[in-house]
Design a protein around this motif. Structure first.
Motif, PDB file in Angstrom:
ATOM      1  N   SER A  41       0.833  -1.198   0.000  1.00 28.43           N
ATOM      2  CA  SER A  41       0.000   0.000   0.000  1.00 28.43           C
ATOM      3  C   SER A  41       0.870   1.252   0.000  1.00 28.43           C
ATOM      4  CB  SER A  41      -1.003   0.005   1.157  1.00 28.43           C
ATOM      5  OG  SER A  41      -0.354  -0.046   2.373  1.00 28.43           O
ATOM      6  N   LEU A  42       2.080   1.151   0.561  1.00 30.88           N
ATOM      7  CA  LEU A  42       3.006   2.290   0.479  1.00 30.88           C
ATOM      8  C   LEU A  42       3.395   2.545  -0.963  1.00 30.88           C
ATOM      9  CD1 LEU A  42       5.754   2.256   3.244  1.00 30.88           C
ATOM     10  CD2 LEU A  42       4.225   4.090   2.602  1.00 30.88           C
ATOM     11  N   LEU A  43       3.678   1.454  -1.698  1.00 31.43           N
ATOM     12  CA  LEU A  43       4.136   1.604  -3.074  1.00 31.43           C
ATOM     13  C   LEU A  43       3.003   2.070  -3.973  1.00 31.43           C
ATOM     14  CD1 LEU A  43       6.614  -1.282  -3.833  1.00 31.43           C
ATOM     15  CD2 LEU A  43       7.038   1.056  -3.117  1.00 31.43           C
ATOM     16  N   SER A  44       1.773   1.699  -3.611  1.00 32.70           N
ATOM     17  CA  SER A  44       0.670   2.077  -4.492  1.00 32.70           C
ATOM     18  C   SER A  44       0.089   3.427  -4.100  1.00 32.70           C
ATOM     19  CB  SER A  44      -0.412   1.006  -4.454  1.00 32.70           C
ATOM     20  OG  SER A  44      -0.896   0.902  -3.135  1.00 32.70           O
ATOM     21  N   VAL A  45       0.647   4.011  -3.028  1.00 26.76           N
ATOM     22  CA  VAL A  45       0.164   5.317  -2.626  1.00 26.76           C
ATOM     23  C   VAL A  45       0.483   6.311  -3.741  1.00 26.76           C
ATOM     24  CG1 VAL A  45       1.573   7.029  -1.423  1.00 26.76           C
ATOM     25  CG2 VAL A  45      -0.141   5.752  -0.181  1.00 26.76           C
TER      26      VAL A  45
ATOM     27  N   ARG B 289       2.642  14.400  -1.490  1.00 26.23           N
ATOM     28  CA  ARG B 289       3.243  13.942  -0.234  1.00 26.23           C
ATOM     29  C   ARG B 289       4.695  14.354  -0.311  1.00 26.23           C
ATOM     30  NH1 ARG B 289       0.197   9.245   2.104  1.00 26.23           N
ATOM     31  NH2 ARG B 289      -1.764   9.388   0.978  1.00 26.23           N
ATOM     32  N   ARG B 290       5.038  15.425   0.360  1.00 26.26           N
ATOM     33  CA  ARG B 290       6.348  15.980   0.129  1.00 26.26           C
ATOM     34  C   ARG B 290       7.433  15.324   0.973  1.00 26.26           C
ATOM     35  NH1 ARG B 290       8.304  22.013   1.050  1.00 26.26           N
ATOM     36  NH2 ARG B 290       8.561  21.100   3.097  1.00 26.26           N
ATOM     37  N   ALA B 291       7.176  15.139   2.265  1.00 29.86           N
ATOM     38  CA  ALA B 291       8.241  14.649   3.139  1.00 29.86           C
ATOM     39  C   ALA B 291       8.490  13.157   2.943  1.00 29.86           C
ATOM     40  CB  ALA B 291       7.913  14.946   4.583  1.00 29.86           C
ATOM     41  N   GLY B 292       7.423  12.383   2.752  1.00 26.91           N
ATOM     42  CA  GLY B 292       7.598  10.950   2.595  1.00 26.91           C
ATOM     43  C   GLY B 292       6.281  10.319   2.193  1.00 26.91           C
ATOM     44  N   LEU B 293       6.365   9.082   1.707  1.00 25.13           N
ATOM     45  CA  LEU B 293       5.151   8.423   1.236  1.00 25.13           C
ATOM     46  C   LEU B 293       4.161   8.191   2.371  1.00 25.13           C
ATOM     47  CD1 LEU B 293       6.659   5.825  -1.255  1.00 25.13           C
ATOM     48  CD2 LEU B 293       5.330   7.869  -1.796  1.00 25.13           C
ATOM     49  N   ARG B 294       4.670   8.064   3.605  1.00 25.64           N
ATOM     50  CA  ARG B 294       3.792   7.822   4.730  1.00 25.64           C
ATOM     51  C   ARG B 294       3.050   9.076   5.177  1.00 25.64           C
ATOM     52  NH1 ARG B 294       4.920   3.652   8.426  1.00 25.64           N
ATOM     53  NH2 ARG B 294       6.175   2.071   7.435  1.00 25.64           N
ATOM     54  N   ASP B 295       3.622  10.251   4.834  1.00 25.83           N
ATOM     55  CA  ASP B 295       3.013  11.489   5.301  1.00 25.83           C
ATOM     56  C   ASP B 295       1.764  11.797   4.502  1.00 25.83           C
ATOM     57  OD1 ASP B 295       5.103  11.692   6.977  1.00 25.83           O
ATOM     58  OD2 ASP B 295       5.621  13.755   6.454  1.00 25.83           O
ATOM     59  N   GLU B 296       0.750  12.278   5.183  1.00 26.37           N
ATOM     60  CA  GLU B 296      -0.416  12.775   4.469  1.00 26.37           C
ATOM     61  C   GLU B 296       0.006  14.049   3.735  1.00 26.37           C
ATOM     62  OE1 GLU B 296      -3.428  11.337   4.099  1.00 26.37           O
ATOM     63  OE2 GLU B 296      -2.254   9.716   4.967  1.00 26.37           O
TER      64      GLU B 296
ATOM     65  N   SER C  56      23.530  13.164  -7.068  1.00 28.58           N
ATOM     66  CA  SER C  56      22.716  12.825  -8.235  1.00 28.58           C
ATOM     67  C   SER C  56      22.036  11.497  -7.967  1.00 28.58           C
ATOM     68  CB  SER C  56      23.597  12.696  -9.482  1.00 28.58           C
ATOM     69  OG  SER C  56      24.284  13.901  -9.702  1.00 28.58           O
ATOM     70  N   GLN C  57      20.736  11.497  -8.106  1.00 30.46           N
ATOM     71  CA  GLN C  57      19.968  10.301  -7.789  1.00 30.46           C
ATOM     72  C   GLN C  57      18.686  10.375  -8.588  1.00 30.46           C
ATOM     73  OE1 GLN C  57      19.248  10.123  -3.599  1.00 30.46           O
ATOM     74  NE2 GLN C  57      19.376   7.922  -3.528  1.00 30.46           N
ATOM     75  N   SER C  58      18.222   9.245  -9.084  1.00 30.72           N
ATOM     76  CA  SER C  58      16.926   9.307  -9.749  1.00 30.72           C
ATOM     77  C   SER C  58      15.858   9.429  -8.672  1.00 30.72           C
ATOM     78  CB  SER C  58      16.707   8.061 -10.606  1.00 30.72           C
ATOM     79  OG  SER C  58      16.337   6.984  -9.801  1.00 30.72           O
ATOM     80  N   LEU C  59      14.745  10.057  -9.024  1.00 28.93           N
ATOM     81  CA  LEU C  59      13.689  10.266  -8.040  1.00 28.93           C
ATOM     82  C   LEU C  59      13.109   8.926  -7.588  1.00 28.93           C
ATOM     83  CD1 LEU C  59      12.624  12.709  -6.674  1.00 28.93           C
ATOM     84  CD2 LEU C  59      10.865  12.936  -8.410  1.00 28.93           C
ATOM     85  N   ALA C  60      13.167   7.943  -8.478  1.00 28.53           N
ATOM     86  CA  ALA C  60      12.696   6.609  -8.106  1.00 28.53           C
ATOM     87  C   ALA C  60      13.577   6.029  -6.995  1.00 28.53           C
ATOM     88  CB  ALA C  60      12.694   5.691  -9.326  1.00 28.53           C
ATOM     89  N   GLU C  61      14.883   6.297  -7.085  1.00 28.00           N
ATOM     90  CA  GLU C  61      15.795   5.834  -6.025  1.00 28.00           C
ATOM     91  C   GLU C  61      15.491   6.554  -4.721  1.00 28.00           C
ATOM     92  OE1 GLU C  61      19.640   4.890  -8.904  1.00 28.00           O
ATOM     93  OE2 GLU C  61      19.609   6.704  -7.697  1.00 28.00           O
ATOM     94  N   VAL C  62      15.197   7.846  -4.824  1.00 26.40           N
ATOM     95  CA  VAL C  62      14.850   8.612  -3.625  1.00 26.40           C
ATOM     96  C   VAL C  62      13.604   7.997  -2.980  1.00 26.40           C
ATOM     97  CG1 VAL C  62      14.105  10.856  -2.771  1.00 26.40           C
ATOM     98  CG2 VAL C  62      15.872  10.727  -4.519  1.00 26.40           C
ATOM     99  N   ALA C  63      12.625   7.668  -3.822  1.00 26.70           N
ATOM    100  CA  ALA C  63      11.388   7.078  -3.302  1.00 26.70           C
ATOM    101  C   ALA C  63      11.673   5.729  -2.659  1.00 26.70           C
ATOM    102  CB  ALA C  63      10.372   6.931  -4.431  1.00 26.70           C
ATOM    103  N   ALA C  64      12.524   4.931  -3.317  1.00 29.01           N
ATOM    104  CA  ALA C  64      12.855   3.611  -2.769  1.00 29.01           C
ATOM    105  C   ALA C  64      13.560   3.768  -1.425  1.00 29.01           C
ATOM    106  CB  ALA C  64      13.743   2.856  -3.752  1.00 29.01           C
ATOM    107  N   GLU C  65      14.447   4.764  -1.358  1.00 32.49           N
ATOM    108  CA  GLU C  65      15.180   5.012  -0.120  1.00 32.49           C
ATOM    109  C   GLU C  65      14.212   5.331   1.022  1.00 32.49           C
ATOM    110  OE1 GLU C  65      18.585   4.879  -0.051  1.00 32.49           O
ATOM    111  OE2 GLU C  65      18.510   5.210   2.117  1.00 32.49           O
ATOM    112  N   SER C  66      13.124   6.049   0.688  1.00 32.98           N
ATOM    113  CA  SER C  66      12.221   6.498   1.738  1.00 32.98           C
ATOM    114  C   SER C  66      11.402   5.341   2.310  1.00 32.98           C
ATOM    115  CB  SER C  66      11.310   7.601   1.215  1.00 32.98           C
ATOM    116  OG  SER C  66      10.303   7.046   0.391  1.00 32.98           O
ATOM    117  N   VAL C  67      11.319   4.218   1.590  1.00 37.04           N
ATOM    118  CA  VAL C  67      10.558   3.082   2.146  1.00 37.04           C
ATOM    119  C   VAL C  67      11.508   1.947   2.510  1.00 37.04           C
ATOM    120  CG1 VAL C  67       8.424   3.616   0.959  1.00 37.04           C
ATOM    121  CG2 VAL C  67      10.095   2.180  -0.175  1.00 37.04           C
TER     122      VAL C  67
END
Lengths: 882, 113
Positions: free
Chosen positions: A525-529, A682-689, A739-750
């Motif tokens: 559900s985090l990934l599908s957010v 969701r700016r700070a993280g996927l978990r944040d509203e 330098s990081q892809s945004l997908a990597e940033v997202a992966a890092e956050s979870v």
């Protein structure tokens, strides 16, 4: 008068000697001791005596241990072997003779012990190892929360920090710190160095003892003092060849000449696993423009004897004082302290403790399985044990025998486990999020504490197995065994014990499976957010333009225009944008939000909303939808009226009925016009509203440091080289910070969730496998035991289905009993997952129910194989065998 | 020859010491004699453990001496060979002697490497 041997020697030899020899041997010892004294003096005699003790005890024990035991081995092999060695050798031979049993046991244990050591080695490094600062347990980090919005930050407004220094009563040192990079000139080529800024109070709190020169003193905290710098030890060693004459030398850091006053101790770092190269004083202007200008991080050291609770109440007192004295700036601002350890470890702590518990359960299941294997095997040895007992082997003797065997198994399993652990802990460290700053993480290894942990585990398992084996082969049942030919009621008790163990195993496995299922559901559900923007195919490149070359606005406009056109020329580039804050990195920067036409009453403080500096391209590159108005464009320049964009949530709050477009918001001393409304993200993280956000145009600020967001047609990582080269071609002095892809940033956050998911998944899978093997073993044994009965039943007309049902029913009782216990325990145990779960209740029926079904299915499958074997029993052959 | 007749080298030393010492054979004298003749630093515990085993095999037997005629004098556990022990000893030494016949014990001379 003859001298007697030292009492300790007499005592030690005495207990080792068979009673029939004891008085004579001790007298002889005394006699020889007296002679030694006469010949060589007391000292030499005492040495001689010590050597006598050392060399007498083993042969005597060996003799004594065997004095009343059955001795099946050749007598020759026993010579000089003590009882212990004898038992070990005996056990070793047995294990070699049964390679399948040994391999199964050792592998099972190795998995259990290895997993435990691996997880523990990380727990040790992150949670247990002392932090590398003297009095680290008294260090705290000051945190700040806006009680109205719930937004929490680690940094503190400078003005509040200065008030805290003046008012606080619980800290003996308090100081500000921060980090940023700086360019060093004058030592070889210009070099971009990692800089750490700190006040003298911060360095004192950290207990910094310089390797060379001095640390900062109070007078260095003033802006008036001469600029100074402390070099990082590694920087000094690698760049300056450990030159001791650097003290007093001057180097240019950015635009300032600084005098080197000291060299930091080796390995010094704070809040980062990268060692700072320059340590510079952090100074503040004597009078800040407003009370909310400038932010800093604050570290403090509690007075000896004060606790975190004392700090909390003192900070609460100060928060109240500041709130009433400065309501405009401090309304609903509340301060509290966290221990340095908690600040460093973040949310990895509950995850690690959870994993340690989970891997402990795996070991428990592994032990249960091995115990079952031992139990099954012990049946074959009941006769031997009974015989031993009948021939006079005492309980202690039999116990020693079992202990030796258990020890060998546990030791082999532990050794193999250690090998698994060395590999496993490396894999584990690679999976830990980079946001975990615990210094120990750089250095996870199998150290003394970990080895002690491994030994303790091995010892525990040893004792557990020995107990099982002893209970199963209790010599007091000896007579029954010998008379009954090995097939008596006693075998029923073994079956009951084994079944009980499997019930426990099934229950434990369900708990683990349920936990893994919960995490899996959270993760999906985090990934599908929907974060409100698209993070695929976007590369983020954070750059810093050389300050001295782009001092004026025109030069910067030219620079950024050049960067943009250079990037557009790279094939595959679709959109380019700038922003100050990279989404999903936990950044919570805020700005007060206030309407010009609805000023907050005097003495009130406006609410804080998320702050972002962005170019128009940023919204396009990230696919943030424009809901009304426009995004920033060429119309927004340094010399044009200030504008802003608000997120949907903020627009709704601003004017629930009409459009916010065209309205004015307060911006410092002036105002900005709202020109656009964009979707919430969701700016700070996927978990944040999603929270209300306000965007200001990049073009009206033109900072020297920015993050480029480049949307590409294909995989952005492949384009990175070309993109960087394009930027470099414009100005080779541009510094690439990250330098990081945004997908990597997202992966890092979870990542923490992912780490827990992976490991819990592996543990649950292992548990499932072991539980299946466990019940398979027990049912196979049951079928063997009941072969004759089954044969009789078949002979009397039982069908294949009847027999299948007979056996399956027995397995089903075990499975369902275990499942019932497992679900009950699971519902309680999964509550510990709450902090890690997202969008799933800990008692989620789908997860727990699913885990139960999977396990019951696996257990029934494991039962089916022996049941089928039972159904295939040929009555003629079985009955004829009897 | 039954397997249990076999004597380990240390058992052999103890038996030989007992045979040589005659009526004066007990722990101390046995240990001292082996020590003196072989240079092996013998522990009293090893001597007793070995004597116990030899007694199990029926090669030695024990008698208690009268108290030694000094103040506080003690009794000693004296050791003597049984007939079976004497036979075993004779057999072992005989085999040993046979095996030694014709063996050049001095190490072969050669160039140092």
């Amino acid at each position: 008068m003859s001298r007697r041997a030292p009492r300790i020697a007499t005592y030690l030899i005495g207990i080792a000697t068979p009673p029939s020899d004891r008085p004579w041997l001790l007298d002889d010892l005394d006699e020889m001791y007296a002679r030694e004294i006469e010949a060589h003096g007391v000292t030499r005699a005492n040495l001689w005596c010590a050597s006598q003790v050392a060399r007498s005890i083993l042969p005597l024990l060996a003799r004594r241990g065997r004095a009343n035991t059955m001795q099946p081995e050749s007598k020759r092999s026993r010579e000089y072997l003590s009882g212990v060695l004898y038992d070990l050798r005996h056990a070793f031979r047995r294990l070699v003779r049964e390679p399948a049993f040994t391999l199964a046991t050792v592998l099972t244990l190795a998995l259990g012990i290895g997993g435990n050591i691996a997880v523990f080695s990380v727990v040790e490094a992150v949670l247990l190892r002392p932090l590398p600062y003297p009095t680290a347990d008294r260090l705290v980090i000051i945190n700040h929360r806006d009680t109205r919005t719930g937004i929490t930050k680690e940094f503190v407004p400078t003005a509040d920090y200065l008030e805290m220094v003046a008012r606080q009563r619980v800290f003996d040192r308090i100081g500000a710190y921060g980090s940023s990079s700086a360019t060093v000139f004058g030592i070889g080529d210009p070099y971009r160095a990692r800089g750490f800024f700190a006040t003298s109070g911060a360095l004192d709190a950290l207990g910094l003892r310089t390797a060379l020169g001095r640390s900062f003193v109070a007078s260095d905290d003033s802006r008036d003092g001469p600029p100074i710098v402390i070099l990082g030890y590694e920087y000094w060693r690698d760049r300056l060849g450990s030159d001791p004459r650097v003290l007093g030398r001057s180097i240019k850091v950015d635009q300032t000449q600084r005098t080197i006053v000291g060299v930091a101790p080796r390995g010094f770092a704070f809040r980062s696993n990268e060692l700072p190269e320059l340590i510079m004083p952090m100074t503040f202007p004597p009078q800040a423009a407003t009370r909310r200008n400038g932010f800093t991080f604050v570290v403090a050291r509690l007075h000896a004897g004060r606790t975190l609770a004392d700090a909390a109440s003192d900070l609460a007192r100060m928060s109240r004082e500041l709130e009433s004295e400065f309501p405009e700036s401090n309304r609903s601002a509340s301060y509290w302290a966290t221990s340095l350890r908690d600040a460093l470890v973040g949310n990895t702590k509950p995850a690690l403790i959870l994993l340690l518990a989970a891997v402990g359960v795996v070991l428990l299941i592994a032990c249960v399985n091995v115990a079952n294997l031992l139990l099954a095997r012990s049946l074959a040895r009941r006769r031997e044990m009974a015989l031993r007992a009948a021939l006079g082997a005492g309980r202690a003797r039999v116990a020693a025998h079992h202990l030796a065997e258990s020890f060998l198994l546990a030791a082999l399993g532990g050794t193999a486990g250690l090998i698994i652990a060395i590999w496993g802990s490396k894999a584990l460290v690679a999976m830990i999020p980079r946001s975990v700053e615990a210094p120990g993480l750089n250095d996870v290894h199998i150290n003394a504490l970990v080895v002690v942990f491994a030994l303790a585990l091995t010892a525990l398992t040893t004792i557990a197995f020995a107990l099982v084996a002893m209970v199963a082969t209790r010599p007091d049942r000896a007579a029954a065994m010998l008379v009954g030919g090995g097939r008596t009621s006693a075998s029923g008790s073994v079956r009951r014990t084994a079944s009980g163990l499997v019930v426990a195993e099934v229950a434990l496995a369900i708990v683990l499976l349920a936990g893994a299922a919960l995490i899996l559901r959270s993760f999906s559900s985090l990934l599908s957010v929907d974060p409100g923007f698209k993070y695929d195919r976007v590369m983020t490149i954070t750059i810093s333009a050389p300050a001295d070359r782009y001092r004026d606005t025109l030069a910067r406009i030219g620079y950024y225009a050049g960067v943009e056109s250079a990037l557009r020329a790279v094939p595959g580039v679709e959109q380019i944008g700038h922003a100050a804050v990279v989404p999903l990195t936990g950044n919570n920067w805020t700005v007060p939000f206030e309407r010009v036409d609805q000023r907050v009453p005097p003495g009130e403080r406006p609410p804080e909303v998320g702050w972002q500096l962005a170019s128009g391209g940023f919204f396009k590159a990230l696919g943030i939808p424009l809901l009304a108005g426009r995004v920033f464009d060429q119309r927004d320049r340094m010399n044009t009226p200030r504008v802003a964009i608000v997120s949907a949530a903020l627009a709704k709050r601003y004017s629930p009925d009409g459009s916010a477009i065209g309205k004015q918001v307060v911006l410092g001393q002036s105002a900005a016009e709202i020109v656009g409304i964009v979707g919430d993200i969701r700016r700070a993280g996927l978990r944040d509203e999603p929270r209300p956000d306000m965007y200001f145009p990049f073009e009206q600020a033109l900072p020297l440091q920015t993050t480029l967001f480049v949307r590409t047609a294909g995989d952005p990582s492949r384009q990175l080289g070309l993109l960087q080269a394009a930027i470099k071609s414009l100005d080779p002095q541009t510094v690439f910070l990250e330098s990081q892809s945004l997908a990597e940033v997202a992966a890092e956050s979870v990542r923490t969730t992912k780490l827990v998911l992976w490991l819990l998944g592996i543990f649950a899978g292992t548990a499932l496998l072991l539980a299946g093997l466990g019940i398979y073993g027990v049912m196979s044994y049951v079928v063997r035991q009941r072969t004759r009965e089954i044969g009789t039943r078949v002979a009397l007309g039982a069908t294949r289905g009847d027999i299948l049902w007979l056996i399956m029913r027995q397995g089903a009782v075990i499975a369902f009993t275990g499942a019932a216990i497992g679900v009950a325990v699971g519902v309680i145990a999964t509550r510990s997952l709450t902090s890690i779960l997202y969008n799933v209740a800990p008692s989620d029926p789908i997860s727990i129910g699913g885990a139960t079904l999977v396990l019951i299915a696996a257990v029934l499958l494991a039962c089916y194989m022996p049941a089928r074997r039972a159904a295939a029993v040929d009555p003629v052959r079985t009955l004829a065998e009897q | 020859m039954p397997k249990s007749d076999h004597l380990s080298d240390f058992e052999l030393y103890v038996m030989l010491a007992v045979a040589a010492l005659g009526a004066d054979a007990y722990g101390v004298t046995i240990a001292t004699r082996i020590d003196e003749r072989t240079g092996r630093n013998v522990s009293i515990g090893a001597v007793y453990a070995t004597l116990g085993r030899l007694a199990d095999k029926g090669f030695v037997s024990f008698t208690l001496s009268d108290p030694v005629p000094i103040r506080g004098g003690r009794t000693r556990k004296l050791v003597s060979l049984t007939p079976a022990g004497a036979r075993a000893l004779a057999r072992t030494t005989e085999s040993l002697r046979n095996m030694l016949a014709g063996v050049r014990l001095r190490p072969a001379t050669g160039k140092p490497r």
